[in-house]
Design an enzyme around this catalytic site. Structure first.
Site, PDB file in Angstrom:
ATOM      1  N   LYS A 149       0.837  -1.182   0.000  1.00 34.19           N
ATOM      2  CA  LYS A 149       0.000   0.000   0.000  1.00 34.19           C
ATOM      3  C   LYS A 149       0.885   1.249   0.000  1.00 34.19           C
ATOM      4  O   LYS A 149       2.032   1.134   0.417  1.00 34.19           O
ATOM      5  CB  LYS A 149      -0.963  -0.003   1.189  1.00 34.19           C
ATOM      6  CG  LYS A 149      -0.256   0.168   2.550  1.00 34.19           C
ATOM      7  CD  LYS A 149      -1.200   0.668   3.586  1.00 34.19           C
ATOM      8  CE  LYS A 149      -0.919   2.094   3.955  1.00 34.19           C
ATOM      9  NZ  LYS A 149       0.198   2.304   4.867  1.00 34.19           N
ATOM     10  N   LYS A 183      -1.579  -9.640  11.045  1.00 30.57           N
ATOM     11  CA  LYS A 183      -1.337  -9.660  12.491  1.00 30.57           C
ATOM     12  C   LYS A 183      -2.163 -10.776  13.115  1.00 30.57           C
ATOM     13  O   LYS A 183      -3.335 -10.954  12.781  1.00 30.57           O
ATOM     14  CB  LYS A 183      -1.718  -8.320  13.129  1.00 30.57           C
ATOM     15  CG  LYS A 183      -0.763  -7.186  12.756  1.00 30.57           C
ATOM     16  CD  LYS A 183      -1.166  -5.905  13.459  1.00 30.57           C
ATOM     17  CE  LYS A 183      -0.391  -4.710  12.946  1.00 30.57           C
ATOM     18  NZ  LYS A 183       0.916  -4.509  13.541  1.00 30.57           N
ATOM     19  N   HIS A 241      -5.922   0.122   6.746  1.00 33.90           N
ATOM     20  CA  HIS A 241      -5.909  -0.659   7.994  1.00 33.90           C
ATOM     21  C   HIS A 241      -7.218  -0.534   8.786  1.00 33.90           C
ATOM     22  O   HIS A 241      -7.797  -1.531   9.210  1.00 33.90           O
ATOM     23  CB  HIS A 241      -4.751  -0.222   8.891  1.00 33.90           C
ATOM     24  CG  HIS A 241      -3.406  -0.291   8.238  1.00 33.90           C
ATOM     25  ND1 HIS A 241      -3.053  -1.258   7.336  1.00 33.90           N
ATOM     26  CD2 HIS A 241      -2.310   0.495   8.357  1.00 33.90           C
ATOM     27  CE1 HIS A 241      -1.803  -1.069   6.935  1.00 33.90           C
ATOM     28  NE2 HIS A 241      -1.331  -0.006   7.538  1.00 33.90           N
ATOM     29  N   LYS A 340      -0.676   9.801  14.913  1.00 32.04           N
ATOM     30  CA  LYS A 340       0.734   9.660  15.264  1.00 32.04           C
ATOM     31  C   LYS A 340       1.049  10.595  16.429  1.00 32.04           C
ATOM     32  O   LYS A 340       0.352  11.570  16.661  1.00 32.04           O
ATOM     33  CB  LYS A 340       1.616  10.020  14.066  1.00 32.04           C
ATOM     34  CG  LYS A 340       1.506   8.993  12.934  1.00 32.04           C
ATOM     35  CD  LYS A 340       2.719   9.024  12.039  1.00 32.04           C
ATOM     36  CE  LYS A 340       2.584   8.039  10.893  1.00 32.04           C
ATOM     37  NZ  LYS A 340       2.763   6.637  11.276  1.00 32.04           N
TER      38      LYS A 340
HETATM   39  C1  BG6 Z   1       1.917   1.545   7.936  1.00 29.80           C
HETATM   40  C2  BG6 Z   1       1.851   3.044   7.854  1.00 29.80           C
HETATM   41  O1  BG6 Z   1       1.092   0.965   6.957  1.00 29.80           O
HETATM   42  O2  BG6 Z   1       1.496   1.124   9.214  1.00 29.80           O
HETATM   43  C3  BG6 Z   1       2.696   3.673   8.933  1.00 29.80           C
HETATM   44  O3  BG6 Z   1       2.313   3.470   6.584  1.00 29.80           O
HETATM   45  C4  BG6 Z   1       2.318   3.127  10.293  1.00 29.80           C
HETATM   46  O4  BG6 Z   1       2.575   5.085   8.924  1.00 29.80           O
HETATM   47  C5  BG6 Z   1       2.294   1.611  10.281  1.00 29.80           C
HETATM   48  O5  BG6 Z   1       3.262   3.595  11.235  1.00 29.80           O
HETATM   49  C6  BG6 Z   1       1.734   1.044  11.581  1.00 29.80           C
HETATM   50  O6  BG6 Z   1       1.931  -0.344  11.589  1.00 29.80           O
HETATM   51  P1  BG6 Z   1       2.118  -1.142  12.955  1.00 29.80           P
HETATM   52  O7  BG6 Z   1       2.208  -2.572  12.514  1.00 29.80           O
HETATM   53  O8  BG6 Z   1       3.387  -0.615  13.578  1.00 29.80           O
HETATM   54  O9  BG6 Z   1       0.922  -0.850  13.788  1.00 29.80           O
END
Ligand code: BG6
Length: 491
Positions: A149, A183, A241, A340
């Site tokens: 993505k 996950k 997500h 974030k």
């Molecule tokens: C990614 C995003 O798809 O997912 C990032 O581009 C983000 O910005 C990340 O930090 C988060 O993934 P995880 O597995 O650390 O929750």
């Protein structure tokens, strides 16, 4: 070492092999699958990129990446050496047909050999690279292509990518990664819903008041400003997500645990999302951007400074109050929230049940808390169900909420595999269940795009929030206006 899920012979070609994703995620995942005994002796990993490296450089980079990104795994020298011998590097310019012919000559495994082309590169290359692969005859029936993505920036660009890739590979051999689907805890959502008799009869608007889906991160943009500033939290997290999580919570039970049966049901949810138009934006969405603040006691700069873009209007935080327009869910809000530089790294799904219809304990009215199912995706993976219980001892019928808690760490000892380990082996197996189908990606854009357009037309700055907080106060206002609150610890 043998592995219960089988071992495989294949070649994988990683485009963008010296980049962050490859070294941080793909190389470690392949190494761990090797250690688990899933890679046959003949498996080869080809790194391709524009820079002028050779096999030795690539091996050194990969070994350094294992040490860096698998610190807790105590990488064994013998296993690392065996793994390194699988690695090869080839210079490739994405536009140069000759480079693809050389790649074909190096692969030389015949049309039957499973070959995975992993495009860990910017989406503008997806179409052109697939076309060149096809022209070089590298799209045999045993070849698969993996796309990271984001697929496009909006609906039109996503369709253009899907069309270009689809001209070179059939849909069943295109694997669009959404690593959240890999996950363990996300897959467990399906087990929770469809392997237990308990929840499904209660899983509807008659009993459920609302759902909260939160993916909170402590990290900032981490050197990815070029990408992130074009994307923002809506494109980076919500379009993929968070919507995938929503789908797994809201979908109808698939009739079989099969790729298209599951993806058909997810697609129906995406198609049923009630559109949010410009007039509703201010009451159903919040956009935020972090300013300076403190995380874990340390001072961190705001987004504009971190990204080196003083005038940026990109959002790093989003709340959307979504609604799934079906008989099962009409009127039940799904509050989606991500950001974030928030106070904690925490991803959770909270299913809030309605209050009991009649309370026969007159003294307990004040203490009553409706049941709440909390699915902790990360960290501290597990599930808890908030129940009302009697406080032991004298004093009459005093009630208190207490959690019924399932911790995956306690119930299942051992390492939780990283999402990429599972997903890479699913590509090799040819199982697309945990990957986004082209119609899912497009349906997600169809819902997200009017909000992006509405925000752009309004031309407002995202609401500021301090790094280390839970986002702008408007995010609290949005849910509280509905007489609800964010799940405790995450306010
Ligand atoms: C990614 C995003 O798809 O997912 C990032 O581009 C983000 O910005 C990340 O930090 C988060 O993934 P995880 O597995 O650390 O929750």
């Amino acid at each position: 070492m043998t592995n219960p899920s089988g071992s495989f012979s294949f070649d994988i070609v990683v485009f963008g092999a010296t980049g962050d994703l490859s070294l941080r995620k793909l190389i470690p995942a392949l190494y761990l699958r090797d250690v688990a005994g899933q890679l046959n002796d003949d498996v080869r990993i080809f790194g391709v990129a524009r820079s002028g490296h050779d096999d030795e450089d690539f091996r050194a980079m990969a070994l350094a990446a294992l040490d860096r990104y698998l610190p807790g795994e105590a990488v064994q020298p013998a296993a690392a050496e065996r793994f390194a011998a699988r690695l090869h590097y080839q210079h490739l310019d994405a536009d140069a047909p000759d480079d693809y012919r050389r790649l074909k000559a190096s692969l030389d495994g015949g049309a039957e050999r499973i070959t995975v082309f992993y495009l860990a590169m910017a989406p503008r290359y997806f179409g052109p690279v697939c076309r060149r692969l096809a022209e070089a005859g590298l799209n045999s029936a045993a070849a698969r292509v993996v796309l990271e993505k984001p697929i496009g920036q909006d609906l039109a660009s996503a369709q253009a990518v899907n069309d270009a890739v689809g001209a070179a590979f059939p849909e069943e051999r295109i694997f669009r990664i959404d690593h959240y689907l890999g996950k363990e805890t996300v897959q467990n959502l399906m087990a929770l819903r469809f392997a237990n008799a308990l929840f499904e009869p209660l899983w509807h608007r008659g009993v459920i008041d609302h759902v909260q889906v939160t993916v909170a991160e402590k990290i900032g943009v981490e050197g990815r400003a070029d990408y992130y500033d074009q994307a923002g939290a809506m494109r980076d997290m919500v379009q993929n997500h968070l919507l995938q999580l929503l789908c797994l919570v809201a979908m109808e039970p698939p009739n079989a645990f099969e790729a298209d049966a599951v993806r058909d049901e997810k697609l129906k949810v995406l198609q049923a999302l009630r559109p949010i138009d410009e007039r509703e934006l201010s009451e159903r969405t919040v956009r935020g951007q972090y300013g300076p603040g403190a995380i874990d006691g340390g001072v961190v700069p705001g987004y504009a400074e971190e990204a080196g873009r003083p005038d940026t209007t990109t959002e790093t935080f989003v709340v959307v109050k979504a609604e799934v327009g079906t008989w099962r869910w009409a009127g039940v809000p799904f509050y989606l929230r991500t950001g974030k530089r928030l106070a904690k790294r925490r991803s959770e799904i909270v299913v809030q049940f309605r209050p009991v219809p009649h309370l026969m304990f007159p003294g307990a009215v004040r203490d009553m808390v409706p049941n709440r199912l909390v699915i902790r995706l990360q960290p501290d993976e597990g599930i808890s169900l908030q129940m009302m219980t009697k406080v032991p001892g004298p004093g009459g019928m005093r009630l208190r909420a207490a959690p019924l808690n399932l911790s995956f760490a306690d119930a299942f000892h051992g390492r939780q595999p990283d999402a990429y380990e599972r997903l890479l082996m699913d590509v090799v197996r040819g199982n697309p269940m945990l990957f986004m189908r082209c119609d899912e990606v497009e349906a997600a854009w169809r819902w997200v795009e009017p909000m992006l357009d509405g925000w752009a037309a309004a031309g407002e700055m995202p609401k500021p929030y301090a790094a280390g907080s839970w986002g702008p106060s408007a995010a609290i206002g949005l849910i509280e206006r509905d007489g609800r609150t964010w799940h405790e610890d995450m306010r």
